[in-house]
Design an enzyme around this catalytic site. Sequence first.
Site, PDB file in Angstrom:
ATOM      1  N   HIS A  19       0.643  -0.885  -0.006  1.00  0.00           N
ATOM      2  CA  HIS A  19       0.238  -0.013   0.111  1.00  0.00           C
ATOM      3  C   HIS A  19       0.895   1.422   0.005  1.00  0.00           C
ATOM      4  CE1 HIS A  19      -3.376  -2.960   2.081  1.00  0.00           C
ATOM      5  NE2 HIS A  19      -3.878  -2.414   0.759  1.00  0.00           N
ATOM      6  N   ARG A  92      -1.456  -6.649  -8.572  1.00  0.00           N
ATOM      7  CA  ARG A  92      -0.670  -6.914  -8.659  1.00  0.00           C
ATOM      8  C   ARG A  92       0.152  -8.127  -9.515  1.00  0.00           C
ATOM      9  NH1 ARG A  92      -2.852  -7.614  -2.698  1.00  0.00           N
ATOM     10  NH2 ARG A  92      -4.525  -8.468  -3.825  1.00  0.00           N
TER      11      ARG A  92
END
Length: 182
Positions: A19, A92
């Site tokens: 993050h 991702r």
Amino acid sequence: MKRVKAIYPGSFDPPTNGHLDLIERGSKLFDELVVAILRNPEKDPLFSISDRRKMLEQMTQDFDNVAVDTFDGLMVEYAVRSEATAVLRGIRAISDYEYELQMALMNRKLQPGLETVFMMPAEKYSYLSSRLVREIAQLGGSIDCLVPELVAQKLREKMDPAHKFAAAEESEIPKKSRKRKR
Ligand code: PNS
């Protein structure tokens, strides 16, 4: 010149190095970035909203154009209220893409003026998720390289509350008067 304000919505339970990597990238791309934590009464989170907010505020204190907020209800409505024109989401791996695409297209249907921007975190974080961090911490594994130190500390306290008191007691004893165990 037009300024672009973006929101980065998510659960952040807990916030991870992945993050933080995305926040750093987003802060370079957008004029303003608001990390927006979803207040979801249906979920049973590990960390309270206030804990997550504090962790994210500390993690982002060096970024001048990044703020932290919370929201509930529809994300697009929160974005409109905040006068944001973009939504940042991380991808991702291909496995994220299907869900993220569906959500981005649904959000576009709900609010056509709001653009979703996907960014990739550094490859070393491509396997990292809050869910796995929670699981590893709960099973006693090391989470040190997966989350910032302040989050690791909070996780250790959560898993073993005695750790918090031991650390506090330790720091209260002046060094000279600490007896060495032989
Ligand atoms: O970190 P997460 O859990 O993957 O984040 C998901 C989040 C918070 C971005 C998403 O669940 C969301 O936006 N929820 C708010 C409710 C909403 O707007 N739902 C419609 C999505 S199309």
